[in-house]
Design an enzyme around this catalytic site. Sequence first.
Site, PDB file in Angstrom:
ATOM      1  N   GLY A 125      37.492  45.181  47.326  1.00  0.00           N
ATOM      2  CA  GLY A 125      38.113  43.863  47.168  1.00  0.00           C
ATOM      3  C   GLY A 125      37.570  42.770  48.068  1.00  0.00           C
ATOM      4  N   ASN A 127      35.384  40.627  47.226  1.00  0.00           N
ATOM      5  CA  ASN A 127      35.334  39.412  46.394  1.00  0.00           C
ATOM      6  C   ASN A 127      36.736  38.832  46.188  1.00  0.00           C
ATOM      7  OD1 ASN A 127      32.521  38.677  45.313  1.00  0.00           O
ATOM      8  ND2 ASN A 127      32.585  40.912  45.249  1.00  0.00           N
ATOM      9  N   MET A 138      36.391  48.491  37.569  1.00  0.00           N
ATOM     10  CA  MET A 138      35.455  49.498  37.082  1.00  0.00           C
ATOM     11  C   MET A 138      35.779  50.001  35.674  1.00  0.00           C
ATOM     12  SD  MET A 138      33.437  49.274  39.483  1.00  0.00           S
ATOM     13  CE  MET A 138      32.243  50.550  39.145  1.00  0.00           C
ATOM     14  N   ARG A 139      36.285  49.093  34.833  1.00  0.00           N
ATOM     15  CA  ARG A 139      36.562  49.473  33.448  1.00  0.00           C
ATOM     16  C   ARG A 139      36.003  48.412  32.512  1.00  0.00           C
ATOM     17  NH1 ARG A 139      39.684  53.484  32.655  1.00  0.00           N
ATOM     18  NH2 ARG A 139      40.544  54.326  34.557  1.00  0.00           N
ATOM     19  N   ASN A 148      33.175  37.490  35.226  1.00  0.00           N
ATOM     20  CA  ASN A 148      32.780  38.702  35.957  1.00  0.00           C
ATOM     21  C   ASN A 148      31.678  38.342  36.934  1.00  0.00           C
ATOM     22  OD1 ASN A 148      32.632  41.514  36.594  1.00  0.00           O
ATOM     23  ND2 ASN A 148      30.792  41.671  35.335  1.00  0.00           N
ATOM     24  N   HIS A 173      28.380  40.018  38.880  1.00  0.00           N
ATOM     25  CA  HIS A 173      27.487  41.175  38.827  1.00  0.00           C
ATOM     26  C   HIS A 173      26.445  41.058  39.944  1.00  0.00           C
ATOM     27  CE1 HIS A 173      25.514  44.609  37.126  1.00  0.00           C
ATOM     28  NE2 HIS A 173      24.368  43.972  37.266  1.00  0.00           N
TER      29      HIS A 173
HETATM   30  C1  GRF Z   1      30.603  43.643  43.777  1.00  0.00           C
HETATM   31  O1  GRF Z   1      29.294  43.941  44.203  1.00  0.00           O
HETATM   32  C2  GRF Z   1      30.598  43.030  42.396  1.00  0.00           C
HETATM   33  O2  GRF Z   1      29.460  42.288  42.139  1.00  0.00           O
HETATM   34  C3  GRF Z   1      30.637  44.243  41.500  1.00  0.00           C
HETATM   35  O3  GRF Z   1      31.492  45.144  42.174  1.00  0.00           O
HETATM   36  C4  GRF Z   1      31.422  44.911  43.573  1.00  0.00           C
HETATM   37  C5  GRF Z   1      32.835  44.775  44.071  1.00  0.00           C
HETATM   38  O4  GRF Z   1      32.900  44.668  45.470  1.00  0.00           O
HETATM   39  N1  GRF Z   1      31.072  43.884  40.181  1.00  0.00           N
HETATM   40  P1  GRF Z   1      34.257  44.280  46.169  1.00  0.00           P
HETATM   41  O5  GRF Z   1      35.296  45.299  45.737  1.00  0.00           O
HETATM   42  O6  GRF Z   1      34.634  42.897  45.738  1.00  0.00           O
HETATM   43  O7  GRF Z   1      33.989  44.362  47.646  1.00  0.00           O
END
Ligand code: GRF
Length: 208
Positions: free
Chosen positions: A17, A19, A96-97, A113, A115
């Site tokens: 988390g 982000n 993750m889905r 999203n 990436h």
């Molecule tokens: C990030 O690298 C994002 O780009 C990818 O999953 C990761 C999540 O990281 N989709 P976090 O849980 O936000 O630390």
Amino acid sequence: MKNKKIINVAIFASGNGSNFQAIVDSYKRGFLRNIKIALLVCDRPQAYVIKRAQKANINCFLVERKQFQTRNKFENFIIQKLKKEKIDLICLAGYMRVLSPKFVLKYKNKILNIHPALLPAFKGENGIKDAFNYAVKITGVTVHFVDNGVDTGPIILQEAVGIKERDTLKSLEEKIHKIEHIIYPKAIRIVADGKVRIIGRKVKILNK
Ligand code: GRF
């Protein structure tokens, strides 16, 4: 997305988390002026993001896939909650889905999203590692709208990250995350401010 009204945002996350935290911090700094972070949707009870949400006083909706017989029932349960909370915008942040076409259609052009690679290169779960192992000289970060494919939707923002010879996978991960935490809030702000027009695959950004 219409301007001036407060945009209710749900963040979907499954893990650490960071982000999620970056979005919350940007919000607290006043950078995301048009939004309210209304909800965290999380599918893993052990995910650290839940602690972050508690600390930030953000409502957490924990819902595990295994509690439902089908993906359809699982998603319907989430959709009900999103409706109840009047969610306007969904931000996937390490969720993750893969969302079903039905779900994506329901929130057409309202799901973002992030990436950790320069799409369309290195799609999928291991964007950073795949780019590192491929030994590209430049990789980066992409924020895009979600469509029915995996990591294929119209691109909102991208930023490049160079890979130096001295970089390790760990140092690259750190560089990527640092950029993620800057460009995801930027993209959310642009979308929430109603400053995008989607024309086919092209996302036109109106005076940033
Ligand atoms: C990030 O690298 C994002 O780009 C990818 O999953 C990761 C999540 O990281 N989709 P976090 O849980 O936000 O630390």
